[in-house]
Design a protein around this motif. Structure first.
Motif, mmCIF file in Angstrom:
data_model
loop_
_atom_site.group_PDB
_atom_site.id
_atom_site.type_symbol
_atom_site.label_atom_id
_atom_site.label_comp_id
_atom_site.label_asym_id
_atom_site.label_seq_id
_atom_site.Cartn_x
_atom_site.Cartn_y
_atom_site.Cartn_z
ATOM 1 N N MET A 67 -8.941 10.302 3.322
ATOM 2 C CA MET A 67 -8.566 10.605 4.661
ATOM 3 C C MET A 67 -7.397 9.123 4.912
ATOM 4 O O MET A 67 -6.592 9.428 5.115
ATOM 5 C CB MET A 67 -9.856 10.326 5.506
ATOM 6 C CG MET A 67 -8.881 10.524 7.009
ATOM 7 S SD MET A 67 -10.350 10.023 8.202
ATOM 8 C CE MET A 67 -11.053 8.243 8.286
ATOM 9 N N LEU A 68 -8.137 8.253 4.240
ATOM 10 C CA LEU A 68 -6.849 6.960 4.180
ATOM 11 C C LEU A 68 -6.093 7.650 3.250
ATOM 12 O O LEU A 68 -4.666 6.949 4.029
ATOM 13 C CB LEU A 68 -7.352 5.261 3.576
ATOM 14 C CG LEU A 68 -9.176 5.166 4.688
ATOM 15 C CD1 LEU A 68 -9.246 4.370 4.488
ATOM 16 C CD2 LEU A 68 -8.496 5.072 6.175
ATOM 17 N N LYS A 69 -6.086 7.868 2.612
ATOM 18 C CA LYS A 69 -4.830 8.254 1.160
ATOM 19 C C LYS A 69 -3.849 9.449 2.201
ATOM 20 O O LYS A 69 -2.710 9.465 1.926
ATOM 21 C CB LYS A 69 -5.839 8.710 0.227
ATOM 22 C CG LYS A 69 -4.018 9.220 -1.084
ATOM 23 C CD LYS A 69 -4.735 9.536 -2.368
ATOM 24 C CE LYS A 69 -3.614 10.264 -3.524
ATOM 25 N NZ LYS A 69 -4.332 10.767 -4.571
ATOM 26 N N SER A 70 -4.682 9.929 2.808
ATOM 27 C CA SER A 70 -4.000 11.717 3.365
ATOM 28 C C SER A 70 -3.123 10.887 4.950
ATOM 29 O O SER A 70 -2.044 10.789 4.820
ATOM 30 C CB SER A 70 -4.962 12.940 3.902
ATOM 31 O OG SER A 70 -5.620 12.512 2.833
ATOM 32 N N ALA A 71 -3.476 9.954 5.682
ATOM 33 C CA ALA A 71 -3.362 9.348 6.512
ATOM 34 C C ALA A 71 -1.950 8.234 5.740
ATOM 35 O O ALA A 71 -0.730 7.743 6.959
ATOM 36 C CB ALA A 71 -4.091 7.920 6.836
ATOM 37 N N GLY A 72 -1.478 8.318 4.391
ATOM 38 C CA GLY A 72 -0.759 6.940 4.461
ATOM 39 C C GLY A 72 -0.608 5.763 4.113
ATOM 40 O O GLY A 72 0.180 4.773 3.559
ATOM 41 N N PHE A 73 -1.990 5.551 3.730
ATOM 42 C CA PHE A 73 -2.465 4.263 3.913
ATOM 43 C C PHE A 73 -2.310 3.194 2.498
ATOM 44 O O PHE A 73 -2.604 3.670 1.871
ATOM 45 C CB PHE A 73 -3.986 3.314 4.471
ATOM 46 C CG PHE A 73 -4.309 1.973 4.104
ATOM 47 C CD1 PHE A 73 -3.891 1.371 4.949
ATOM 48 C CD2 PHE A 73 -5.176 2.081 3.375
ATOM 49 C CE1 PHE A 73 -4.445 0.055 5.307
ATOM 50 C CE2 PHE A 73 -5.024 0.734 3.203
ATOM 51 C CZ PHE A 73 -5.205 -0.456 4.087
ATOM 52 N N GLY A 74 -2.047 2.012 2.175
ATOM 53 C CA GLY A 74 -1.340 1.784 1.255
ATOM 54 C C GLY A 74 -0.079 1.884 -0.048
ATOM 55 O O GLY A 74 -0.201 2.086 -1.146
ATOM 56 N N LYS A 75 0.693 3.104 0.941
ATOM 57 C CA LYS A 75 1.402 4.017 0.036
ATOM 58 C C LYS A 75 2.992 3.142 0.442
ATOM 59 O O LYS A 75 3.242 2.945 -1.259
ATOM 60 C CB LYS A 75 2.078 5.086 0.668
ATOM 61 C CG LYS A 75 3.073 6.273 0.097
ATOM 62 C CD LYS A 75 3.094 7.472 0.938
ATOM 63 C CE LYS A 75 3.823 7.958 -0.024
ATOM 64 N NZ LYS A 75 3.978 9.593 0.459
ATOM 65 N N ASN A 76 3.325 1.918 1.157
ATOM 66 C CA ASN A 76 4.013 1.288 0.654
ATOM 67 C C ASN A 76 3.938 0.199 1.253
ATOM 68 O O ASN A 76 4.238 -0.824 2.223
ATOM 69 C CB ASN A 76 4.953 1.661 1.737
ATOM 70 C CG ASN A 76 6.080 3.300 1.592
ATOM 71 O OD1 ASN A 76 6.426 3.236 0.297
ATOM 72 N ND2 ASN A 76 6.273 3.799 2.344
ATOM 73 N N ALA A 77 2.773 -1.038 0.764
ATOM 74 C CA ALA A 77 2.314 -1.928 1.086
ATOM 75 C C ALA A 77 3.446 -3.426 1.034
ATOM 76 O O ALA A 77 2.678 -4.298 1.749
ATOM 77 C CB ALA A 77 0.958 -2.383 0.312
ATOM 78 N N ASN A 78 3.938 -3.014 0.299
ATOM 79 C CA ASN A 78 5.090 -3.890 -0.108
ATOM 80 C C ASN A 78 5.178 -5.656 -0.678
ATOM 81 O O ASN A 78 4.864 -5.939 -0.232
ATOM 82 C CB ASN A 78 6.161 -3.815 0.784
ATOM 83 C CG ASN A 78 7.006 -2.513 1.175
ATOM 84 O OD1 ASN A 78 7.158 -1.892 -0.122
ATOM 85 N ND2 ASN A 78 7.770 -2.378 2.058
ATOM 86 N N PHE A 79 3.686 -5.368 -0.981
ATOM 87 C CA PHE A 79 3.413 -6.609 -1.678
ATOM 88 C C PHE A 79 4.269 -7.845 -2.567
ATOM 89 O O PHE A 79 4.112 -8.263 -3.915
ATOM 90 C CB PHE A 79 1.396 -6.929 -2.042
ATOM 91 C CG PHE A 79 1.003 -6.454 -0.760
ATOM 92 C CD1 PHE A 79 0.814 -7.801 0.136
ATOM 93 C CD2 PHE A 79 -0.274 -5.477 -1.030
ATOM 94 C CE1 PHE A 79 0.431 -7.345 1.251
ATOM 95 C CE2 PHE A 79 -0.627 -5.637 0.941
ATOM 96 C CZ PHE A 79 -0.833 -6.140 1.569
ATOM 97 N N SER A 80 4.798 -6.858 -3.075
ATOM 98 C CA SER A 80 6.011 -7.256 -4.799
ATOM 99 C C SER A 80 5.165 -6.951 -6.151
ATOM 100 O O SER A 80 5.419 -7.575 -6.719
ATOM 101 C CB SER A 80 6.984 -8.228 -4.413
ATOM 102 O OG SER A 80 7.487 -9.125 -3.416
ATOM 103 N N GLY A 81 4.364 -6.025 -6.106
ATOM 104 C CA GLY A 81 3.879 -5.899 -7.095
ATOM 105 C C GLY A 81 4.243 -4.579 -8.043
ATOM 106 O O GLY A 81 3.553 -4.089 -8.800
#
Length: 57
Positions: free
Chosen positions: A1-15
């Motif tokens: 569910m979280l993946k489908s919601a886009g969670f973590g897709k663009n966290a931008n921690f410069s990793g």
């Protein structure tokens, strides 16, 4: 569910690419904590909606 919601897709921690590879671990950890906290309450909302729909017929 979280993946489908886009969670973590663009966290931008410069990793870079490593960040993308470990996003699934972050989502899983968040999901585990959500379960420990009692969830989101969606089950009750779905149940109530289904019960209302069955009485309308």
């Amino acid at each position: 569910m979280l993946k489908s919601a886009g969670f973590g897709k663009n966290a931008n921690f410069s990793g870079g690419i490593g960040e993308e590879q470990f996003a699934s671990f972050q989502r899983q950890a968040l999901a585990d904590e959500m379960v420990k906290a009692g969830g989101l309450g969606l089950a009750d909302a779905f149940y109530q909606s289904m019960m209302e729909a069955s009485y309308d017929k």
